[in-house]
Scaffold this motif. Structure first.
Motif, PDB file in Angstrom:
ATOM      1  N   LEU A  78       7.020  -0.743  13.975  1.00  0.00           N
ATOM      2  CA  LEU A  78       5.771   0.023  14.050  1.00  0.00           C
ATOM      3  C   LEU A  78       5.776   1.285  13.185  1.00  0.00           C
ATOM      4  CD1 LEU A  78       3.141  -0.608  15.561  1.00  0.00           C
ATOM      5  CD2 LEU A  78       3.823   1.056  17.289  1.00  0.00           C
ATOM      6  N   PRO A  79       6.880   2.000  13.041  1.00  0.00           N
ATOM      7  CA  PRO A  79       6.853   3.159  12.140  1.00  0.00           C
ATOM      8  C   PRO A  79       6.516   2.784  10.691  1.00  0.00           C
ATOM      9  CG  PRO A  79       8.694   3.362  13.650  1.00  0.00           C
ATOM     10  CD  PRO A  79       8.125   1.988  13.852  1.00  0.00           C
ATOM     11  N   THR A 126       8.982   7.167  -0.811  1.00  0.00           N
ATOM     12  CA  THR A 126      10.272   7.546  -1.381  1.00  0.00           C
ATOM     13  C   THR A 126      10.831   8.861  -0.848  1.00  0.00           C
ATOM     14  OG1 THR A 126       9.113   8.563  -3.274  1.00  0.00           O
ATOM     15  CG2 THR A 126       9.850   6.285  -3.527  1.00  0.00           C
ATOM     16  N   GLY A 127      10.126   9.506   0.051  1.00  0.00           N
ATOM     17  CA  GLY A 127      10.644  10.717   0.665  1.00  0.00           C
ATOM     18  C   GLY A 127      11.771  10.411   1.650  1.00  0.00           C
ATOM     19  N   ARG A 128      12.470  11.431   2.072  1.00  0.00           N
ATOM     20  CA  ARG A 128      13.615  11.253   2.960  1.00  0.00           C
ATOM     21  C   ARG A 128      13.218  10.588   4.269  1.00  0.00           C
ATOM     22  NH1 ARG A 128      15.996  14.422   6.983  1.00  0.00           N
ATOM     23  NH2 ARG A 128      18.256  14.083   7.253  1.00  0.00           N
ATOM     24  N   ARG A 129      12.142  11.084   4.876  1.00  0.00           N
ATOM     25  CA  ARG A 129      11.713  10.512   6.139  1.00  0.00           C
ATOM     26  C   ARG A 129      11.299   9.059   5.975  1.00  0.00           C
ATOM     27  NH1 ARG A 129       7.565   8.780   8.219  1.00  0.00           N
ATOM     28  NH2 ARG A 129       7.235   8.686  10.457  1.00  0.00           N
ATOM     29  N   ALA A 130      10.569   8.771   4.912  1.00  0.00           N
ATOM     30  CA  ALA A 130      10.121   7.398   4.671  1.00  0.00           C
ATOM     31  C   ALA A 130      11.310   6.462   4.485  1.00  0.00           C
ATOM     32  CB  ALA A 130       9.210   7.350   3.449  1.00  0.00           C
ATOM     33  N   ARG A 131      12.302   6.908   3.720  1.00  0.00           N
ATOM     34  CA  ARG A 131      13.476   6.064   3.483  1.00  0.00           C
ATOM     35  C   ARG A 131      14.214   5.764   4.784  1.00  0.00           C
ATOM     36  NH1 ARG A 131      14.306   9.659  -0.860  1.00  0.00           N
ATOM     37  NH2 ARG A 131      16.066  10.605   0.263  1.00  0.00           N
ATOM     38  N   GLN A 132      14.283   6.749   5.673  1.00  0.00           N
ATOM     39  CA  GLN A 132      14.933   6.529   6.963  1.00  0.00           C
ATOM     40  C   GLN A 132      14.176   5.488   7.790  1.00  0.00           C
ATOM     41  OE1 GLN A 132      14.994  10.541   8.494  1.00  0.00           O
ATOM     42  NE2 GLN A 132      17.060  10.946   7.714  1.00  0.00           N
ATOM     43  N   VAL A 133      12.847   5.596   7.773  1.00  0.00           N
ATOM     44  CA  VAL A 133      12.016   4.652   8.520  1.00  0.00           C
ATOM     45  C   VAL A 133      12.203   3.239   7.973  1.00  0.00           C
ATOM     46  CG1 VAL A 133       9.614   3.940   8.882  1.00  0.00           C
ATOM     47  CG2 VAL A 133      10.301   6.322   9.290  1.00  0.00           C
ATOM     48  N   MET A 134      12.173   3.103   6.638  1.00  0.00           N
ATOM     49  CA  MET A 134      12.293   1.772   6.035  1.00  0.00           C
ATOM     50  C   MET A 134      13.679   1.168   6.309  1.00  0.00           C
ATOM     51  SD  MET A 134       9.317   1.969   5.061  1.00  0.00           S
ATOM     52  CE  MET A 134       8.249   3.367   4.752  1.00  0.00           C
ATOM     53  N   LYS A 135      14.717   1.984   6.216  1.00  0.00           N
ATOM     54  CA  LYS A 135      16.066   1.468   6.443  1.00  0.00           C
ATOM     55  C   LYS A 135      16.242   1.005   7.881  1.00  0.00           C
ATOM     56  CE  LYS A 135      20.982   2.516   5.996  1.00  0.00           C
ATOM     57  NZ  LYS A 135      21.312   1.833   7.279  1.00  0.00           N
ATOM     58  N   ALA A 160      13.959  -0.025   9.966  1.00  0.00           N
ATOM     59  CA  ALA A 160      13.180  -1.240  10.201  1.00  0.00           C
ATOM     60  C   ALA A 160      13.846  -2.450   9.552  1.00  0.00           C
ATOM     61  CB  ALA A 160      11.762  -1.065   9.661  1.00  0.00           C
ATOM     62  N   PHE A 161      14.363  -2.291   8.338  1.00  0.00           N
ATOM     63  CA  PHE A 161      15.012  -3.411   7.658  1.00  0.00           C
ATOM     64  C   PHE A 161      16.302  -3.795   8.378  1.00  0.00           C
ATOM     65  CE2 PHE A 161      17.587  -5.382   4.280  1.00  0.00           C
ATOM     66  CZ  PHE A 161      16.692  -6.352   3.846  1.00  0.00           C
ATOM     67  N   ASP A 162      17.052  -2.816   8.829  1.00  0.00           N
ATOM     68  CA  ASP A 162      18.274  -3.109   9.575  1.00  0.00           C
ATOM     69  C   ASP A 162      17.954  -3.849  10.869  1.00  0.00           C
ATOM     70  OD1 ASP A 162      19.745  -1.891   7.617  1.00  0.00           O
ATOM     71  OD2 ASP A 162      20.143  -0.043   8.749  1.00  0.00           O
ATOM     72  N   TRP A 163      16.864  -3.445  11.534  1.00  0.00           N
ATOM     73  CA  TRP A 163      16.454  -4.140  12.753  1.00  0.00           C
ATOM     74  C   TRP A 163      16.129  -5.592  12.433  1.00  0.00           C
ATOM     75  CZ3 TRP A 163      12.285  -7.030  14.144  1.00  0.00           C
ATOM     76  CH2 TRP A 163      12.176  -7.363  15.494  1.00  0.00           C
ATOM     77  N   HIS A 170       6.018  -5.027   1.675  1.00  0.00           N
ATOM     78  CA  HIS A 170       5.194  -4.074   0.933  1.00  0.00           C
ATOM     79  C   HIS A 170       5.900  -2.715   0.847  1.00  0.00           C
ATOM     80  CE1 HIS A 170       1.927  -0.989   0.812  1.00  0.00           C
ATOM     81  NE2 HIS A 170       1.383  -1.808  -0.070  1.00  0.00           N
ATOM     82  N   ALA A 171       6.466  -2.265   1.968  1.00  0.00           N
ATOM     83  CA  ALA A 171       7.156  -0.978   1.997  1.00  0.00           C
ATOM     84  C   ALA A 171       8.387  -0.990   1.105  1.00  0.00           C
ATOM     85  CB  ALA A 171       7.546  -0.636   3.434  1.00  0.00           C
ATOM     86  N   LYS A 172       9.168  -2.054   1.176  1.00  0.00           N
ATOM     87  CA  LYS A 172      10.383  -2.135   0.368  1.00  0.00           C
ATOM     88  C   LYS A 172      10.051  -2.226  -1.118  1.00  0.00           C
ATOM     89  CE  LYS A 172      13.712  -1.621   3.193  1.00  0.00           C
ATOM     90  NZ  LYS A 172      14.654  -0.495   3.006  1.00  0.00           N
ATOM     91  N   PHE A 173       8.980  -2.925  -1.452  1.00  0.00           N
ATOM     92  CA  PHE A 173       8.568  -2.996  -2.851  1.00  0.00           C
ATOM     93  C   PHE A 173       8.129  -1.628  -3.346  1.00  0.00           C
ATOM     94  CE2 PHE A 173       5.301  -3.567  -6.117  1.00  0.00           C
ATOM     95  CZ  PHE A 173       6.045  -4.246  -7.073  1.00  0.00           C
ATOM     96  N   CYS A 174       7.337  -0.924  -2.552  1.00  0.00           N
ATOM     97  CA  CYS A 174       6.866   0.405  -2.950  1.00  0.00           C
ATOM     98  C   CYS A 174       8.020   1.407  -3.008  1.00  0.00           C
ATOM     99  CB  CYS A 174       5.790   0.894  -1.980  1.00  0.00           C
ATOM    100  SG  CYS A 174       4.241  -0.024  -2.060  1.00  0.00           S
TER     101      CYS A 174
END
Length: 316
Positions: free
Chosen positions: A203-204, A232-241, A243-246, A267-271
């Motif tokens: 959800l994030p 590509t910001g720090r917070r965004a990268r943490q959220v994407m990582k 979610a992908f790890d989950w 979409h998030a990983k591509f961006c």
């Protein structure tokens, strides 16, 4: 009077090229085809076998209700089985769909949802229909009250949480980017409250994309998401990582709406510029693209999805 037969020719060919909201649910596709032809008994059997799998029930009823002739056939079903809760909820969500397209009054859709809810008090699906309506035309208090009604019946309701994220993301668009925006708090809180294997862990990522949609439409972000620093910001990268790890750990193959999450995550990983991770997700998505988030903020989703997929897989 029975509704007219389905259109032939060009309309059918256009439909074949459209995004299929049924995703990969073959039983749902078969029931939908039968319903369009006036055979509501297939939908009846489908919903009976779905039982209280609330995410799957909500997905199936919502997709069936999108057919233009659904309301007419649901009424016929109710005439044959006046006590049917399944027929009532199908009619209710069909009325919501009609109201959202300006073909019925919202008050009639609300009444249909309330009638369906009275027949099946434990079922969150009538409240899901009402939430769809309130998110489009209702006030904040109506939205929150209806969401709590869904959550009170099924705390991890996937579709309801997506609707709330999209609604919250639209608040305070004029303020521009804000890493402390309430949509992020809601998404993080929901993910933390859910069980470890719940797809609400994604959800994030949904919140991040929905907020981009709003900011880009307001002119605060570029119209090309890959050109935005939003991912590509720090917070965004943490959220994407996270979610992908989950996804790597759980990858819930059986969830009826998992392909929606996969499209948002790809979409998030591509961006973000993580081509290898995006490629793994595109392989899982296969041909099951979804309009959101590829259409954000105002793009052709077919073109955007194809370009991103080709870029990630190295076939551009």
């Amino acid at each position: 009077m029975s509704p007219p037969p389905p259109p032939l020719g060009r309309g059918r060919r256009r439909a074949a090229q459209a995004f299929d909201e049924a995703l990969d649910d073959a039983d749902l596709m078969a029931a939908r085809t039968a319903l369009v032809q006036g055979r509501w008994q297939n939908a009846r059997s489908l919903l009976v076998h779905t039982g209280d799998d609330w995410d799957r029930r909500g997905h199936r009823v919502t997709v069936l209700a999108r057919e233009s002739s659904c309301a007419a056939w649901a009424r016929e079903w109710l005439l044959a089985e006046p006590e049917s809760a399944d027929a009532a909820v199908l009619l209710a969500l069909a009325q919501v769909r009609r109201a959202l397209h300006g073909k019925a009054k919202p008050v009639h859709a609300r009444e249909a949802c309330q009638a369906a809810a009275a027949r099946a008090p434990a079922d969150p699906t009538p409240w899901l229909g009402l939430l769809m309506l309130e998110c489009a035309v209702g006030g904040d208090q109506d939205v929150v009250r209806t969401f709590e009604a869904v959550r009170g019946r099924y705390a991890d309701h996937h579709h309801a949480h997506h609707l709330m994220v999209a609604r919250l993301a639209g608040r305070r668009a004029e303020a521009g980017p804000d890493p402390l925006h309430e949509v992020y708090d809601f998404a993080n809180w929901s993910a933390e409250q859910a069980p470890a294997d719940s797809p609400l862990a994604i959800l994030p990522v949904i919140a991040h994309a929905e907020r981009y949609r709003v900011l880009a439409a307001a002119g605060h972000e570029p119209a090309d998401p890959a050109a935005s620093g939003h991912w590509t910001g720090r917070r965004a990268r943490q959220v994407m990582k996270a979610a992908f790890d989950w996804w790597l750990e759980w990858e819930l193959e059986g969830h009826p709406r998992r392909l929606i999450d996969l499209n948002f995550l790809a979409h998030a990983k591509f961006c973000e510029g993580r081509g290898a991770e995006a490629a793994a997700l595109f392989h899982r998505i296969g041909r099951h693209a979804t309009p959101a988030p590829w259409s954000y903020p105002d793009r052709d989703p077919h073109t955007a999805f194809a370009a991103a997929r080709a870029g990630a897989l190295g076939t551009a």
